[in-house]
Every structure is written in structure tokens, then in C-alpha cells.
Design a protein around this motif. Structure first.
Motif, PDB file in Angstrom:
ATOM      1  N   VAL A  99       0.850  -1.192   0.000  1.00 13.02           N
ATOM      2  CA  VAL A  99       0.000   0.000   0.000  1.00 13.02           C
ATOM      3  C   VAL A  99       0.885   1.241   0.000  1.00 13.02           C
ATOM      4  CG1 VAL A  99      -1.781   1.303   1.247  1.00 13.02           C
ATOM      5  CG2 VAL A  99      -1.840  -1.204   1.245  1.00 13.02           C
ATOM      6  N   TYR A 100       0.628   2.128  -0.948  1.00 14.43           N
ATOM      7  CA  TYR A 100       1.349   3.395  -1.064  1.00 14.43           C
ATOM      8  C   TYR A 100       0.342   4.535  -0.969  1.00 14.43           C
ATOM      9  CZ  TYR A 100       5.247   0.665  -2.901  1.00 14.43           C
ATOM     10  OH  TYR A 100       6.259  -0.243  -3.041  1.00 14.43           O
ATOM     11  N   HIS A 101       0.803   5.692  -0.529  1.00 12.78           N
ATOM     12  CA  HIS A 101      -0.051   6.870  -0.503  1.00 12.78           C
ATOM     13  C   HIS A 101       0.772   8.120  -0.784  1.00 12.78           C
ATOM     14  CE1 HIS A 101       1.573   7.040   3.579  1.00 12.78           C
ATOM     15  NE2 HIS A 101       1.384   8.333   3.478  1.00 12.78           N
ATOM     16  N   ASN A 102       0.061   9.164  -1.177  1.00 11.65           N
ATOM     17  CA  ASN A 102       0.683  10.460  -1.433  1.00 11.65           C
ATOM     18  C   ASN A 102      -0.333  11.532  -1.074  1.00 11.65           C
ATOM     19  OD1 ASN A 102       2.364  12.523  -2.249  1.00 11.65           O
ATOM     20  ND2 ASN A 102       2.341  11.981  -4.413  1.00 11.65           N
ATOM     21  N   LYS A 103       0.137  12.599  -0.467  1.00 13.10           N
ATOM     22  CA  LYS A 103      -0.738  13.721  -0.125  1.00 13.10           C
ATOM     23  C   LYS A 103      -0.872  14.626  -1.346  1.00 13.10           C
ATOM     24  CE  LYS A 103      -1.775  16.805   3.624  1.00 13.10           C
ATOM     25  NZ  LYS A 103      -1.375  17.224   4.961  1.00 13.10           N
TER      26      LYS A 103
END
Length: 170
Positions: A99-103
Motif C-alpha cells: 500500500v502506497y499513498h501520497n498527499k
């Protein structure tokens, strides 16, 4: 627990966030996924049947790229993908390395979930999803599957009016 700014979350909580906040959920597939990995060690292979060079039957092929069936292939693919995501300022979830995320500029988060060659992208707005799909497609040969319907043998059902998401394995 349903705050979209929570960053360190397992996949089941992420899908709950997708349902609760009515995020867009799109699916992609990486074509010939293991061909994207770079081998770090010398691997030799017998010449494939039908491609043996006459008079050079004793020679072997020196592999430069990973290939389906090699033990190293999944790891090399993941290393390449992870480096690409980190280079583009995505953070890996410490509880689930898929799981990856970016603001985003508006303060919301975009999520990417990877399972070998299958991906889900979740975000508040479709243009943000489309931007990430375009970025991924610029580096990897992608098949854009549209709204998520099935992943890992599980069917995905959504009742967006009731903010519900169901997984089924018939």
C-alpha cells in the motif's frame, strides 16, 4: 478511524475508508510484469527449444531481464516498482508493503494497492486517479480496467449511496 488522513493503515481499513468517504476505486493490471525487473546476479539458461544455434549447442543464454518462472522475478519487479513510487514521492505503508499513498494539493490522499501485477487506486477525485494512471503507464505497460470489480479472486461490490463496499469469494 475513518479519517482519510490516516497514513499507517492495513488494507481492510483502507477499503473501509474508500467506502465511507466514497473514494473512486479504479483497477489496473501490469502487462508482462516480471519483464520489468532487472536481474542483479548472473543467471544462465539453456538455449530454448527451437532456438538452439547449430554448432553452438553447448552454449547458454546469459539472462539480462527477469522472466516468469525465476525465483528472483517477483522480488526484482517489486524493487523496481517500489523505487519508482518512492521517486514520485509516494510513501509505503509500514504495515502493508503493498500500500502506497501520497498527499495531494487539496490535502486529501491518493492510495495505490499493489498485488504482484494487479493494482487498485483510490482517491477522492477522478482527475487525481487519472494522473496516477498516466504516470504509471509512462513507465510500465499497463492495462486500465476501469472501476474495480475483482482483485485476488475476490469480487468487489459497492453500494455507493449507502457508503458500503463488499468483498465476495464465491
Amino acid at each position: 478511524i475513518f479519517s482519510p488522513v490516516v497514513r499507517h493503515i492495513p488494507i481492510r481499513v483502507l477499503l473501509a475508508i474508500v467506502a465511507h468517504h466514497d473514494y473512486k476505486l479504479e483497477q489496473l493490471d501490469v502487462k508482462t510484469v516480471f519483464f520489468h525487473g532487472e536481474l542483479e546476479e548472473d543467471i544462465l539458461m539453456k538455449q530454448p527449444e527451437g532456438f538452439v544455434l547449430p554448432g553452438k549447442e553447448h552454449l547458454a543464454c546469459h539472462m539480462k531481464k527477469s522472466l516468469y518462472g525465476l525465483k528472483q522475478s517477483p522480488r526484482q519487479w517489486y524493487k523496481r516498482f517500489n523505487a519508482f513510487m518512492v521517486e514520485h514521492e509516494y510513501e509505503k505503508n509500514p504495515y502493508d508493503c503493498c500500500v502506497y499513498h501520497n498527499k495531494l494539493e487539496d490535502g486529501s490522499l491518493i492510495y495505490l494497492i499493489l498485488y504482484v501485477d494487479d493494482m487498485l487506486i483510490a482517491a477522492k477525485k477522478m482527475p487525481d486517479v487519472d494522473k496516477l494512471k498516466k504516470l504509471l503507464n509512462s513507465e510500465f505497460d499497463m492495462k486500465i480496467l476501469g472501476s474495480a470489480k475483482k482483485i485476488l479472486g475476490m469480487e468487489i461490490y459497492r453500494d455507493r449511496s449507502k457508503k458500503k463496499l463488499f468483498l465476495s469469494q464465491k
